[in-house]
Write an enzyme that holds these catalytic residues in place. Sequence first.
Site, mmCIF file in Angstrom:
data_model
loop_
_atom_site.group_PDB
_atom_site.id
_atom_site.type_symbol
_atom_site.label_atom_id
_atom_site.label_comp_id
_atom_site.label_asym_id
_atom_site.label_seq_id
_atom_site.Cartn_x
_atom_site.Cartn_y
_atom_site.Cartn_z
ATOM 1 N N LYS A 176 7.793 -70.127 4.317
ATOM 2 C CA LYS A 176 7.259 -68.871 4.845
ATOM 3 C C LYS A 176 7.946 -67.732 4.100
ATOM 4 C CE LYS A 176 8.220 -65.600 7.382
ATOM 5 N NZ LYS A 176 7.540 -64.465 6.757
ATOM 6 N N GLU A 179 6.262 -61.464 4.481
ATOM 7 C CA GLU A 179 4.840 -61.079 4.494
ATOM 8 C C GLU A 179 4.564 -59.911 3.535
ATOM 9 O OE1 GLU A 179 3.477 -59.657 8.292
ATOM 10 O OE2 GLU A 179 5.376 -58.678 8.703
ATOM 11 N N GLY A 229 18.128 -64.048 4.543
ATOM 12 C CA GLY A 229 17.694 -62.793 5.155
ATOM 13 C C GLY A 229 18.836 -62.141 5.903
ATOM 14 N N GLY A 234 19.302 -64.581 11.061
ATOM 15 C CA GLY A 234 20.014 -65.844 10.827
ATOM 16 C C GLY A 234 20.639 -66.380 12.116
ATOM 17 N N CYS A 285 22.004 -58.947 -1.420
ATOM 18 C CA CYS A 285 23.057 -59.390 -0.500
ATOM 19 C C CYS A 285 24.450 -59.329 -1.136
ATOM 20 C CB CYS A 285 22.749 -60.773 0.032
ATOM 21 S SG CYS A 285 22.269 -61.922 -1.237
ATOM 22 N N GLU A 386 25.727 -53.285 6.218
ATOM 23 C CA GLU A 386 24.935 -53.549 5.023
ATOM 24 C C GLU A 386 23.847 -52.474 4.935
ATOM 25 O OE1 GLU A 386 22.507 -57.213 4.863
ATOM 26 O OE2 GLU A 386 23.305 -57.479 2.842
HETATM 27 P P1 NDP Z 1 14.707 -60.345 7.921
HETATM 28 O O1 NDP Z 1 15.942 -61.131 8.093
HETATM 29 O O2 NDP Z 1 13.990 -59.848 9.124
HETATM 30 O O3 NDP Z 1 13.618 -61.163 7.054
HETATM 31 C C1 NDP Z 1 13.875 -62.307 6.274
HETATM 32 C C2 NDP Z 1 12.790 -63.363 6.515
HETATM 33 O O4 NDP Z 1 12.895 -63.834 7.863
HETATM 34 C C3 NDP Z 1 11.361 -62.838 6.363
HETATM 35 O O5 NDP Z 1 10.544 -63.850 5.822
HETATM 36 C C4 NDP Z 1 10.990 -62.543 7.801
HETATM 37 O O6 NDP Z 1 9.588 -62.497 8.011
HETATM 38 C C5 NDP Z 1 11.634 -63.710 8.518
HETATM 39 N N1 NDP Z 1 11.861 -63.524 9.955
HETATM 40 C C6 NDP Z 1 11.952 -62.363 10.650
HETATM 41 N N2 NDP Z 1 12.153 -62.614 11.956
HETATM 42 C C7 NDP Z 1 12.170 -63.960 12.100
HETATM 43 C C8 NDP Z 1 12.320 -64.834 13.222
HETATM 44 N N3 NDP Z 1 12.517 -64.375 14.460
HETATM 45 N N4 NDP Z 1 12.292 -66.169 13.000
HETATM 46 C C9 NDP Z 1 12.119 -66.663 11.758
HETATM 47 N N5 NDP Z 1 11.945 -65.879 10.668
HETATM 48 C C10 NDP Z 1 11.985 -64.544 10.830
HETATM 49 O O7 NDP Z 1 15.039 -59.133 6.957
HETATM 50 P P2 NDP Z 1 14.312 -57.710 6.944
HETATM 51 O O8 NDP Z 1 13.147 -57.815 6.069
HETATM 52 O O9 NDP Z 1 14.010 -57.193 8.299
HETATM 53 O O10 NDP Z 1 15.455 -56.817 6.325
HETATM 54 C C11 NDP Z 1 16.395 -56.205 7.209
HETATM 55 C C12 NDP Z 1 17.775 -56.204 6.612
HETATM 56 O O11 NDP Z 1 18.193 -57.540 6.401
HETATM 57 C C13 NDP Z 1 17.890 -55.546 5.242
HETATM 58 O O12 NDP Z 1 17.996 -54.180 5.335
HETATM 59 C C14 NDP Z 1 19.132 -56.213 4.736
HETATM 60 O O13 NDP Z 1 20.257 -55.587 5.270
HETATM 61 C C15 NDP Z 1 19.048 -57.627 5.285
HETATM 62 N N6 NDP Z 1 18.464 -58.586 4.311
HETATM 63 C C16 NDP Z 1 19.303 -59.433 3.660
HETATM 64 C C17 NDP Z 1 18.802 -60.281 2.691
HETATM 65 C C18 NDP Z 1 19.664 -61.210 1.920
HETATM 66 O O14 NDP Z 1 19.374 -61.490 0.771
HETATM 67 N N7 NDP Z 1 20.705 -61.763 2.516
HETATM 68 C C19 NDP Z 1 17.394 -60.277 2.329
HETATM 69 C C20 NDP Z 1 16.583 -59.390 3.107
HETATM 70 C C21 NDP Z 1 17.123 -58.572 4.055
HETATM 71 P P3 NDP Z 1 8.733 -61.142 7.849
HETATM 72 O O15 NDP Z 1 9.634 -60.094 7.329
HETATM 73 O O16 NDP Z 1 7.663 -61.517 6.877
HETATM 74 O O17 NDP Z 1 8.197 -60.821 9.204
#
Ligand code: NDP
Length: 495
Positions: A176, A179, A229, A234, A285, A386
């Site tokens: 997944k 989006e 993410g 997480g 990250c 972050e």
């Molecule tokens: P998220 O952690 O929300 O998104 C990462 C992935 O998880 C996406 O595919 C998202 O889907 C999915 N996701 C969201 N909610 C759930 C859930 N309840 N269960 C399972 N999967 C889920 O990151 P954001 O896009 O909201 O970014 C927010 C912050 O996170 C950033 O500002 C940054 O600080 C951090 N981040 C860190 C990353 C890293 O590389 N470690 C990468 C991205 C973000 P979808 O978004 O499609 O709904």
Amino acid sequence: MNVREYENWIDGGWAKTDRKVERKSPAHGELLARFAQSDENAVNAAIEAARRAFDDRSIWSAIPGAERAKALGRWVDLLIREIDRLALIEAEEVGKPIRFAKAEVEWSIELARYAAALAWQIPGDLVSNIGDANLGLVTREPRGVIGMITPWNFPLVTLFQKLPFALAAGCTVVIKPSELTSGSTLEVARLAKDAGIPDGVINVVTGSGRTVGEMLTGHRKVDMISFTGSTAVGIRIAQRAAEQVKRVGLELGGKAANIVFADADIDAALDGILLGYVLNQGEECVQGTRLLVEDSVADSFLEKLVERSKNIRLGLPTDEKADVGALIHEKHMEQVLSYIQSGIDEGATLLLGGNRVTENGLGKGFYVAPTIFSDVTPEMTIFREEIFGPVLAVTRFTSVDQAIALANDTNYGLGNGVWTKDIDKAIRVSRELRSGTVYVNTFLETAVQLPFGGFKESGIGRENGLDGLLEFTEVKSTFIKLGQRPHALPHTVAN
Ligand code: NDP
């Protein structure tokens, strides 16, 4: 502009859906792509396909490793032919400059090439000192069906730190992607079929985390969730997975520090710090978002850093000369600007930037200028949280111990950098830094053989390297009784 139309990729083909989500460019607002908004039926179909492809051992999970390696090798060849197209998709959907998108695709392919080679020789042990009548085998078996949930900042790299390693181990997957940036993931899944990777081994279901992500995490036929993410999501995934003792791999946030000592190669350090805080618009990250600089050189270092930062070119994704692109969406840009405001409000000194950029044709995009704060203290929000934007928080130190304490004063532990010509100091500091990666006299440079992952709230498990493959295996012990010869008391496990 051609709008790319996508469906889900399930069991080796496109699976039609009624509902779609649109992705508009974060750099200029035009429509780029439509992705499937998956429902429960689509997620179930993808999981069933992956389950069948795993449980029928003759398809993928128990074929010779060499066969998996060859299929992954053919996939690598096809990916190489598509570098430019994949890079363009990546640049447009994320908003990043094309030359960095290209480097990202090339690095992803390098990871796949390395993982393919690992499939030839998955390690195991033989235990032969348990008596003549006995033999012990310790084997590594593929974990099963892996749910992969990936973010938007590096759609392909974050995927390729998982996918080829899981495939090399013999797992099958349901992915997944974010989006916002699902295009490149769907494209590489389609190319895998052309490479002869069997149907059902790779499935992609697009849609939101709250629906598709939650379903994957809660599904009993998924054996492991491998997630990249935010730390908040997480934690949610780990909690839900725990209800089923489902395995998890978590690659989460970070708050990396670069420690610059007075005896560093200052020019090299300036390059590293600059790249570290602006690469990928700071949406990274392991972004080098904190600079800890020795007080005796701090003034001149900051003066030069500000000058170099002024040369950073913001541009559209297709601008070959651009260094920095647009942030992922408007809400995220607002969030980055509000972190900048908190820096001002809490008393840090703004040395550069701090504003949205709308000049030179960037008015429809979500651009933030490279921003540097000095006089940042550990209590400030910009030191602790972050930000995920091109914002650098600078703090001065006067001793090695103080530098180490400042770097470790965070809940995160993904990466840190050390800059000094004194090898003893470099080793001492890198040993005491609480992070999964330490860069010495460089930053963000690595090799596919080196595991990647976090201490503390930056994650669980490792990606890349041999460890990255082993995460996708279960250990099995086999005790073999050889013939009827008398032997001493058998060793039994009582618990
Ligand atoms: P998220 O952690 O929300 O998104 C990462 C992935 O998880 C996406 O595919 C998202 O889907 C999915 N996701 C969201 N909610 C759930 C859930 N309840 N269960 C399972 N999967 C889920 O990151 P954001 O896009 O909201 O970014 C927010 C912050 O996170 C950033 O500002 C940054 O600080 C951090 N981040 C860190 C990353 C890293 O590389 N470690 C990468 C991205 C973000 P979808 O978004 O499609 O709904």
